[in-house]
Design a protein around this motif. Structure first.
Motif, PDB file in Angstrom:
ATOM      1  N   UNK A 257       9.758  -2.237   0.853  1.00 34.49           N
ATOM      2  CA  UNK A 257       8.415  -1.712   1.098  1.00 34.49           C
ATOM      3  C   UNK A 257       8.497  -0.357   1.799  1.00 34.49           C
ATOM      4  N   UNK A 258       7.609   0.547   1.438  1.00 35.08           N
ATOM      5  CA  UNK A 258       7.448   1.816   2.145  1.00 35.08           C
ATOM      6  C   UNK A 258       6.173   1.707   2.970  1.00 35.08           C
ATOM      7  N   UNK A 259       6.345   1.572   4.290  1.00 34.06           N
ATOM      8  CA  UNK A 259       5.220   1.398   5.218  1.00 34.06           C
ATOM      9  C   UNK A 259       5.053   2.614   6.122  1.00 34.06           C
ATOM     10  N   UNK A 260       5.576   3.755   5.692  1.00 34.82           N
ATOM     11  CA  UNK A 260       5.560   4.942   6.544  1.00 34.82           C
ATOM     12  C   UNK A 260       4.150   5.466   6.790  1.00 34.82           C
ATOM     13  N   UNK A 261       3.232   5.212   5.870  1.00 38.98           N
ATOM     14  CA  UNK A 261       1.826   5.585   6.047  1.00 38.98           C
ATOM     15  C   UNK A 261       0.990   4.641   5.205  1.00 38.98           C
ATOM     16  N   UNK A 262       0.741   3.461   5.743  1.00 41.10           N
ATOM     17  CA  UNK A 262       0.107   2.435   4.944  1.00 41.10           C
ATOM     18  C   UNK A 262       1.115   1.773   4.022  1.00 41.10           C
ATOM     19  N   UNK A 263       0.625   1.148   2.953  1.00 49.01           N
ATOM     20  CA  UNK A 263       1.476   0.473   1.974  1.00 49.01           C
ATOM     21  C   UNK A 263       1.544   1.345   0.726  1.00 49.01           C
ATOM     22  N   UNK A 264       2.742   1.845   0.430  1.00 48.46           N
ATOM     23  CA  UNK A 264       2.898   2.672  -0.764  1.00 48.46           C
ATOM     24  C   UNK A 264       2.726   1.811  -2.008  1.00 48.46           C
ATOM     25  N   UNK A 265       1.829   2.257  -2.903  1.00 44.83           N
ATOM     26  CA  UNK A 265       1.535   1.518  -4.134  1.00 44.83           C
ATOM     27  C   UNK A 265       1.592   2.458  -5.329  1.00 44.83           C
ATOM     28  N   UNK A 266       1.661   1.871  -6.516  1.00 39.33           N
ATOM     29  CA  UNK A 266       1.495   2.671  -7.724  1.00 39.33           C
ATOM     30  C   UNK A 266       0.005   2.751  -8.042  1.00 39.33           C
ATOM     31  N   UNK A 267      -0.323   3.331  -9.187  1.00 37.88           N
ATOM     32  CA  UNK A 267      -1.731   3.515  -9.534  1.00 37.88           C
ATOM     33  C   UNK A 267      -2.443   2.205  -9.822  1.00 37.88           C
ATOM     34  N   UNK A 268      -1.667   1.128 -10.026  1.00 37.26           N
ATOM     35  CA  UNK A 268      -2.276  -0.194 -10.226  1.00 37.26           C
ATOM     36  C   UNK A 268      -2.515  -0.906  -8.900  1.00 37.26           C
ATOM     37  N   UNK A 269      -2.119  -0.260  -7.798  1.00 39.47           N
ATOM     38  CA  UNK A 269      -2.192  -0.791  -6.431  1.00 39.47           C
ATOM     39  C   UNK A 269      -1.164  -1.875  -6.174  1.00 39.47           C
TER      40      UNK A 269
END
Length: 407
Positions: A257-269
């Motif tokens: 997970x990338x939690x550096x600024x919120x939850x990193x997601x793709x365009x599908x969330x």
């Protein structure tokens, strides 16, 4: 997987809309919404305006009744577990641990934990310092805004300006400290920001710009705010409106997970490296092809509903071993702000702009109505309307909506 268990962590607007959209997407299995506040989901924008100006004799339960969202029949069977924060998520075991040690298992997970106010880590007393995010925050600040009190608001963003305007109307003497220049400068641009400052000053608010806070004076409680030039502003009440932090600590420890600024997601969330984890609302950092391919968090009121619909469709498809919808997700961010006799309405992302064009009205006559268009490299990326009629605002919103469907 009609019986699949879906957990939604976060019980504010984003969590509520996620539950509603799961049912709309056809999920019939158990849905559990977990929230750390004890209140049922409620509308937050009035906290800095109508509720902050409400009479002091109204209890928190009475204020909650004014802003609570109506529970729709579609989510009548959803289990809302409130007042117990989730402290840990184990995505591998698909298990959540609550503050009291209880656990909740899931087949898919929706992160809807939103934000908390950023606080200043500075020397000095804590009593008398306020932030505004929750209903309980609002009640505490409301009770402190007594007529004649000296109020120092640190931060001149939308929350800071709204609180300043409300405090002024409650009879307080208000000073706003902002190190980064004129109020709302980052979003509105220099010309409109300076016009907003003049409007607030004409009503009685004092601005101290270009200075930062170094410490708080006083013993048992705040008596003043010391600035980096040595100036001390006397204060009975301090409001820290210096931004927010995404609530992602409960997801820490899950590799990938990338939690550096919120939850990193793709365009599908769909969260990067999170399996059946999607994110909605303020905590979701995702690319919006309406502007570019850069993932960003968007802290606007419209975002929870838009992202909830997309995320629910994504997670429902995954649970049925289908490929999520590949169509571009291009929500149009929008927000409004009421300050004194001004109503701001924004569409798109004005903060991305490198050029501002005032198309209607004049900044020195904001109450009469102003329309500003925002461009980045000559591409229209945002619109801000001040005191324009509702029909005109709907027209502007529709124009951006047409742009979104063309991407």
């Amino acid at each position: 997987m009609g019986s699949a268990r879906i957990a939604v962590v976060g019980a504010s607007l984003a969590g509520l809309r996620a539950a509603e959209q799961l049912r709309a997407a056809g999920h019939t299995g158990p849905v559990t919404v977990l929230g750390d506040e004890r209140h049922q989901p409620y509308n937050r924008p009035p906290l800095s305006k109508e509720l902050l100006s409400a009479p002091n004799h109204l209890a928190v339960e009475e204020l909650h009744a004014k802003v609570a969202f109506r529970r729709r029949a579609a989510v009548a069977d959803v289990d809302f577990r409130l007042g117990l924060p989730v402290v840990e998520a184990d995505l591998g075991r698909r298990r959540l641990t609550l503050e009291d040690g209880d656990t909740v298992t899931f087949d898919a997970l929706i992160a809807a934990t939103g934000l908390r106010p950023r606080r200043l880590d500075l020397p000095g007393p804590v009593a008398g310092r306020h932030a505004l995010r929750t209903l309980d925050d609002c009640v505490a600040l409301r009770d402190a805004l007594c007529e004649g009190n000296r109020v120092v608001v640190i931060g001149a963003g939308f929350i800071g300006c709204e609180v300043a305007a409300t405090a002024l109307r409650r009879g307080c003497r208000v000073t706003v400290v902002e190190p980064a220049g004129a109020p709302l400068n980052r979003v509105l641009g220099g010309e409109l920001a300076r016009a907003v400052q003049r409007h607030h000053e004409a009503a009685g608010t004092t601005f101290v710009l270009g200075r930062s806070v170094t410490r708080f004076t006083g013993r048992a409680r705040v008596a003043g705010v010391e600035l980096d030039d040595g100036t001390v502003l006397d204060a009975d009440v301090v409001v820290e409106a210096v931004g927010s932090l995404p609530n992602v600590e409960w997801l820490a420890g899950n590799g990938g997970l990338d939690l550096s600024d919120g939850v990193l997601c793709d365009n599908r969330l769909l969260a990067a490296g999170g399996g059946r984890l999607v994110a909605v609302g303020d905590v979701a950092r995702f690319p919006n092809p309406l502007f570019d391919d850069v993932p960003r968090r968007v802290e606007h009121w419209s975002v929870p509903a838009d992202t909830a619909k997309r995320a629910a469709a994504t997670v429902t498809a995954l649970l049925h071993d289908r490929e999520p919808d590949p169509a571009p997700f291009t929500p149009v961010p929008s927000f409004w702000s009421d300050q004194l006799d001004l109503r701001f309405q924004s569409f798109g992302s004005p903060g991305l702009a490198d050029e501002v064009r005032v198309e209607e009205g004049a900044p020195d006559r904001l109450p009469d109505g102003v329309l500003a268009l925002y461009y980045r490299q000559a591409v229209h990326v945002g619109t801000v309307a001040v005191n324009l009629p509702p029909a005109r605002q709907r027209e502007l919103r529709g124009a951006f909506g047409a742009l979104a469907t063309s991407v």
